[in-house]
Write an enzyme that holds these catalytic residues in place. Structure first.
Site, PDB file in Angstrom:
ATOM      1  N   THR B 184       0.858  -1.195   0.000  1.00  0.00           N
ATOM      2  CA  THR B 184       0.000   0.000   0.000  1.00  0.00           C
ATOM      3  C   THR B 184       0.886   1.234   0.000  1.00  0.00           C
ATOM      4  OG1 THR B 184      -0.012   0.098   2.393  1.00  0.00           O
ATOM      5  CG2 THR B 184      -1.750  -1.195   1.358  1.00  0.00           C
ATOM      6  N   GLU B 327      -5.858  -3.406  -1.173  1.00  0.00           N
ATOM      7  CA  GLU B 327      -6.357  -4.559  -0.416  1.00  0.00           C
ATOM      8  C   GLU B 327      -7.494  -5.298  -1.141  1.00  0.00           C
ATOM      9  OE1 GLU B 327      -5.706  -1.610   0.709  1.00  0.00           O
ATOM     10  OE2 GLU B 327      -4.825  -1.642   2.733  1.00  0.00           O
ATOM     11  N   LYS B 438     -14.792  17.813  10.826  1.00  0.00           N
ATOM     12  CA  LYS B 438     -15.876  17.914  11.804  1.00  0.00           C
ATOM     13  C   LYS B 438     -15.942  19.340  12.333  1.00  0.00           C
ATOM     14  CE  LYS B 438     -18.503  14.977  14.736  1.00  0.00           C
ATOM     15  NZ  LYS B 438     -18.614  13.615  15.271  1.00  0.00           N
ATOM     16  N   TRP B 443     -20.398  17.043  10.075  1.00  0.00           N
ATOM     17  CA  TRP B 443     -19.376  16.650   9.114  1.00  0.00           C
ATOM     18  C   TRP B 443     -19.430  17.513   7.859  1.00  0.00           C
ATOM     19  CZ3 TRP B 443     -15.792  13.738  11.031  1.00  0.00           C
ATOM     20  CH2 TRP B 443     -16.089  12.783  12.008  1.00  0.00           C
TER      21      TRP B 443
END
Lengths: 538, 538
Positions: B184, B327, B438, B443
């Site tokens: 990754t 993944e 936030k 949000w």
């Protein structure tokens, strides 16, 4: 070294997610004599969970065989899901077999319960008494007249469903678990069972969605005319559920004119049937609006080019051949034209190309084995027995019977078909090994002779078999069915063949007949023809 | 009860059959600075067998990691096949990483040998001395100037191939055997290795051939612009070999204008790249003949609708979004429009729909987990963390490191993305969990803000990050790169946003910049932006 990916099985419960979420508003529509019924996949999924509850309530054990005698319908689709998703095995049975074969098959599979469409009930009810393994018979209403039964072993499908407690979560099913059982039509010896697993069914359905196979898409309306008792309707019900395509099920309404009108009415885009069923539709194509069709598959036997040309003329699309067996899930080959050929072939040549079985799906490995056991080259010329390997191909037959010589020592399936393979991987079936005619030490292909005769104007159908001959060993005999109004003689047929096939292929014996015997799956019953021949009735 | 189908593994040697028989005359074409090279799949297959012989001659053990540092090329394709088909593991490495990360990754994987394109050699040669596991370095000629080496551990790819004894038959490979390793990009902590197996790679390629995913066909010419070190070039090389599609590899010729001319010259039908690479091509689209294109995939990050509209205008096709991770092999979702929507959406709405990641492939199960751990409904409104399961999804990371909390207790992958799922299964990524802002307990989506800003005329790129705020907790900060000739102020940007997003979303802080830092795979490097911010250099 092991990979580190999740250990998630390829199994049929995977399809429930799509039915209940993404595709819950797509539909399965079933034609019945008393009208058309339709249900959303969301509704079907709910009924699948209830049907799973019915199987629990009837105490059907894990791994038990659940027999089905049914037309293509929504209820049969519910059985296709509920039985394997709960670890049981769906055993689809062709009710057109002889009574004796039916009893043999149900006994051999030791079916625990039987589901049957009401219109077929008379054929199946005797099995309750002759087959000791069968504990229950569940009757599905397919629009034929009801007849009450006092037998406590006979139940009504809808009543059981209404009373059932739905199974909310299916237990995980290991992918090599048996899911479905189908018996070969048994042209040689007793019928033999092929036991599919979840893995083979899911992989097979995936290949049907691939662009170069059938390209089944969410936007399709798929009509499996091929029966659901005939090798899982060639896997089309599972493929449609996987893709989220709509399904149109012809139910018991299988008359040729009704098949055409059903395709037109429901804007069917993809349909599949055996060649003899396609042939039956020909007189009804004129005036039918089949403009939604994009792909018509012919399988279960050779596709005569002449038939495909009629479809091209009347619908704008040729038929496309395919090839497979009960032992191969069934799809091994499906006709397509490679990009190299597409650049050069005339429309006429394309019809010819699409009448060959075509290249294999990516899951199947093929080889041609010559008579001396060597591998024949893939040059489109050399012939050999076609042998197949892959995760969707049987490794053996169900039950404790002695295994016939259908498998090689290294585990490949011997198909019994003689074929060529060209450089694009296109398979052309030359003949069944047992249908080849050996005349004067040379092979004559009965399939090629049949195709040549069926391309003749005025001919409806033709079948060619070998007959013993003192001088040549074997010679071909042609049984020819003329079209209703055609005046055709044996001499006309021989004259037609002159110049079209080698001179020594032309049969001395040409018999004109009103019809040909067919097997339960609609193929020419050559075994029956040979028997008539031997009995002197041909 | 077990099914009775053949026990044939899903493994990469399956692809050799197609390369050597059906598709032997199809081609892979590689662009190099010194010209274009092309080889048939038949030739490539022969070289794959020789390369397998090279690995034997170098005594590379079964299961050993074979590192590759290469552009997209025919030789890299040969490694993609020869390494896993012989039971070794191909470890593709992004040479654009920092030297320290490169050494860490090669050490962590304990690579036995390294293959490297000559133009990348300077970056890789030091690893011979710093990484004790590496025994050999094999240099592949990619058209950059040659430089002789006296080091006996350094070899020339073509010389080894010429001397090699080809491996005639690959041993069967069990499907859970490791085939490929990819790290990754490591935006958090050290890079982590994902170890794919043969099964996951074959299943992933099968889904890319499906009609409703990428529909890759024998008739396609596929150009993976996404690097072969970036999650197996999204599986496209394997998919192309499976389908028999031609491949066009851009090699080191990655300048935007050259990518466009390569697509035009070779009549590419299918191409895939990250959004920032597509954006770079925009100035070069005028006058290019891209009429052969049928499908352009954008992945590796959000696809701004405005960018897709530019492509629609200039090429006649919008870009199509996709979503996945290292993944997840990587493809989980690919944009498509359901038949229900297709009947109603305007062309404008279609572009919007195709800019969402879309529904999942049939192999991946999805769920949305809300902050309280409950499952969020799939209504297109409720948000939750996207979690994924399936046979193409990682179960853990390579090596003996402590496993991070990327996996749930029941084995699902936590993606770290916040998303919605609608009734057609269409996923819309709202934000990375760590990129959400936030503000005052509510949000703010940095992705939605970025898209709104990038839709403004005169804006080339924009990235939004959270900055600490005494009153609100966090507030958004927007970094905006104007087009070369555009005169744009922070106030213009805020005025553009008024009425397009909620008033309290509009950032007080808008910074105009000449460019934005990118990660090695071309995404906005938000971590670097946050560091600049913290260091006061932004």
């Amino acid at each position: 070294m092991h990979g580190l990916m999740q250990d998630r099985p390829l199994s049929l419960p995977m399809l429930m997610d799509g039915m209940e979420h993404r595709f819950s508003r797509k539909h399965v529509t079933t034609t019945q004599p008393d009208g058309t019924v339709s249900a959303s996949y969301g509704e079907v999924a709910g009924r699948v969970r209830r049907l799973a509850g019915v199987l629990d309530a009837l105490d059907v054990p894990a791994g038990a065989r659940v027999g089905s005698f049914g037309w293509n319908s929504q209820r049969h689709l519910e059985l296709y899901m509920a039985v394997p998703c709960t670890g049981r095995v769906l055993h689809t049975i062709n009710h057109r077999l002889f009574t004796e074969d039916l009893a043999y098959i149900v006994d051999d599979a030791a079916d625990d319960v039987l589901f049957v469409d009401r219109s077929i009930l008379d054929v199946v009810r005797p099995l309750l008494d002759t087959c000791p393994s069968v504990r229950h018979l569940i009757v599905m209403d397919d629009g034929s007249p009801a007849e009450p039964s006092a037998d406590p072993r006979v139940h009504d499908y809808e009543s059981l469903l209404a009373a059932a407690r739905p199974v909310e979560a299916f237990e995980p099913v290991a992918e090599r678990t048996a899911a479905a059982l189908c018996y070969t039509s048994g042209t040689t010896g007793r019928p033999k069972g092929v036991l599919y697993d979840h893995r083979s069914i899911v992989l097979h359905a995936m290949t049907l969605l691939m662009a170069d196979t059938f390209a089944i898409s969410e936007g399709d309306t798929v009509m499996p005319i091929v029966p659901m008792f005939h090798v899982n309707a060639w896997g089309l019900p599972y493929a449609a559920l996987m893709a989220g395509a709509d399904l149109v099920m012809p139910g018991p309404v299988m008359a040729s004119d009704r098949l055409v009108s059903t395709m037109a009415e429901h804007r069917v885009t993809f349909a599949a049937a055996v060649a003899t069923v396609w042939r039956g539709m020909v007189p009804h194509l004129d005036g039918a609006d089949l403009g939604a069709l994009r792909h018509m598959v012919s399988g279960g036997g050779a596709l005569p080019e002449s038939l495909s040309r009629v479809f091209l003329e009347k619908t704008g699309l040729p038929l496309r051949s395919s090839w497979g067996m009960t032992e191969t899930s069934p799809l091994v080959c499906s006709a397509r034209i490679s990009s190299e050929e597409a650049a050069t072939l005339s429309e006429d040549d394309r019809v010819t190309a699409l009448a060959a079985p075509g290249p294999p799906t990516m899951l199947c490995s093929l080889r041609l084995v010559a008579e001396d056991g060597s591998l024949a080259p893939r040059d489109g010329e050399h012939r050999g027995e076609l042998q197949v390997a892959g995760p969707t191909v049987a490794a053996g037959y169900y039950g404790a019977h002695p295994q016939p010589s259908a498998f090689t020592e290294d585990g490949w399936l011997r198909t019994g078909d003689v074929a060529t393979i060209d450089r694009h991987g296109v398979v052309r079936i030359v003949d069944r090994t047992k249908d080849l005619i050996k005349s004067g030490g040379e092979w004559i292909s009965s399939v090629e002779l049949e195709n040549a005769i069926m391309a003749m104007p005025g001919v409806l159908e033709a079948a060619v078999i070998a007959v013993p001959d003192d001088k040549w060993g074997e010679r071909p005999l042609a049984c020819v069915v003329p079209l209703p109004d055609a005046r055709l003689t044996a001499e006309d047929v021989r004259a037609h063949l002159a110049g079209r096939v080698a001179k020594w292929w032309i049969p001395e014996r040409v018999v004109m007949r009103d019809g040909l015997p067919k097997t339960a799956s609609g193929k020419f019953a050559k075994a029956a023809l040979r028997q008539s021949m031997a009995a002197g009735t041909l």
